[in-house]
Scaffold this motif. Structure first.
Motif, mmCIF file in Angstrom:
data_model
loop_
_atom_site.group_PDB
_atom_site.id
_atom_site.type_symbol
_atom_site.label_atom_id
_atom_site.label_comp_id
_atom_site.label_asym_id
_atom_site.label_seq_id
_atom_site.Cartn_x
_atom_site.Cartn_y
_atom_site.Cartn_z
ATOM 1 N N ALA A 187 -18.505 3.976 -1.208
ATOM 2 C CA ALA A 187 -17.461 2.971 -1.112
ATOM 3 C C ALA A 187 -16.258 3.379 -1.969
ATOM 4 O O ALA A 187 -16.408 4.116 -2.946
ATOM 5 C CB ALA A 187 -17.990 1.620 -1.580
ATOM 6 N N PRO A 188 -15.078 2.899 -1.630
ATOM 7 C CA PRO A 188 -13.916 3.144 -2.492
ATOM 8 C C PRO A 188 -14.144 2.516 -3.866
ATOM 9 O O PRO A 188 -14.711 1.431 -3.970
ATOM 10 C CB PRO A 188 -12.768 2.454 -1.752
ATOM 11 C CG PRO A 188 -13.236 2.305 -0.350
ATOM 12 C CD PRO A 188 -14.714 2.143 -0.428
ATOM 13 N N GLN A 224 -12.314 7.492 -3.241
ATOM 14 C CA GLN A 224 -13.521 7.392 -2.438
ATOM 15 C C GLN A 224 -14.158 8.769 -2.281
ATOM 16 O O GLN A 224 -13.506 9.704 -1.826
ATOM 17 C CB GLN A 224 -13.202 6.805 -1.050
ATOM 18 C CG GLN A 224 -14.439 6.558 -0.203
ATOM 19 C CD GLN A 224 -14.105 5.906 1.126
ATOM 20 O OE1 GLN A 224 -13.048 6.145 1.695
ATOM 21 N NE2 GLN A 224 -15.006 5.064 1.635
ATOM 22 N N TYR A 280 -7.302 3.664 -5.331
ATOM 23 C CA TYR A 280 -8.740 3.815 -5.192
ATOM 24 C C TYR A 280 -9.082 5.283 -4.993
ATOM 25 O O TYR A 280 -8.275 6.056 -4.466
ATOM 26 C CB TYR A 280 -9.254 3.041 -3.967
ATOM 27 C CG TYR A 280 -9.166 1.552 -4.127
ATOM 28 C CD1 TYR A 280 -7.971 0.885 -3.883
ATOM 29 C CD2 TYR A 280 -10.269 0.823 -4.532
ATOM 30 C CE1 TYR A 280 -7.897 -0.486 -4.044
ATOM 31 C CE2 TYR A 280 -10.202 -0.552 -4.691
ATOM 32 C CZ TYR A 280 -9.003 -1.193 -4.449
ATOM 33 O OH TYR A 280 -8.923 -2.542 -4.610
#
Lengths: 112, 111
Positions: free
Chosen positions: B41-42, B36, B34
């Motif tokens: 948000a991620p 971020q 991910y």
């Protein structure tokens, strides 16, 4: 992918009170997750919420403090109970969609 | 057990490459990556499910070495938009995608 909304986006609460955070998804999903993230820190899994069953909590998190509801396949709530300043954090819900996990925008909670 | 990410931070000039590593002391079912950005948000980048698997997404790719219980994320010809914190999420739950995240790697790309 999945589109996720959370309410409220932020709140300032007094210690000893409770706050319920809502998570809404635009499609039906089996598994939903709740995470906590301190500013500048990593994400910590609080619990897994499957529709029709009790939520499963990770070590260090208990149902009395963080009760979760999952009434249907598109909605879940997390309640932060009897809050203390240590509960100040960002709370995020996420959903699993075909092995890919998508996060909501988060709820920034400040406890005074 | 939280996976270990390295390095903790990277500073790049546009066009440079970087590698971010994620290693675990326990056997992994899958690795998720991910990115971020601050205040957001991620965002899901990719998932690696099988040992030896490699995936690519634009100029970002990743590999998963099941035996070594580690994954690497490769950022090539970096762009300003790559700046952010990268997290690996490891699944020890056998496919239930209960992710344990690493501490993150902060990446800053400068012109």
């Amino acid at each position: 992918s999945a589109v996720i909304s959370q309410k409220p986006s932020r709140d300032i609460c007094q210690r000893g009170t409770s706050l319920t955070i809502q998570c809404q998804v635009d499609s039906q999903v089996t598994m939903m997750f709740w995470y906590r993230q301190q500013p500048g820190q990593s994400l910590t899994l609080i619990a897994t919420a499957n529709q029709g069953s009790e939520a499963t909590y990770e070590s260090g998190f208990v149902i009395d403090k963080f009760p979760i509801s999952r009434p249907n396949l598109t909605f879940s709530t997390l309640t932060v109970s009897n809050m203390s300043p240590e509960d100040s954090s960002i709370y995020l819900c996420s959903v699993d969609s075909h092995d890919e996990q998508y996060f909501g925008p988060g709820t920034r909670l400040t406890v005074t | 057990q939280q996976p270990v990410q390295s390095p903790q931070a990277v500073i790049l000039r546009e066009g440079e490459d970087a590698v971010i590593n994620c290693s675990s002391s326990k056997a992994l079912y899958s690795v998720h990556w991910y990115r971020q950005k601050h205040g957001e948000a991620p965002v899901f980048l990719m998932i690696l499910l099988k040992g030896g698997e490699q995936k690519g997404h634009e100029k970002i790719s990743a590999s998963f070495n099941e035996k070594k219980q580690q994954s690497s994320l490769y950022l090539t010809a970096s762009q300003l938009s790559y700046s952010g914190t990268y997290f690996c999420g490891t699944d020890f739950s056998g496919g239930y995608n209960k992710l344990i995240f690493g501490a993150g790697t902060r990446l800053a790309v400068h012109p």
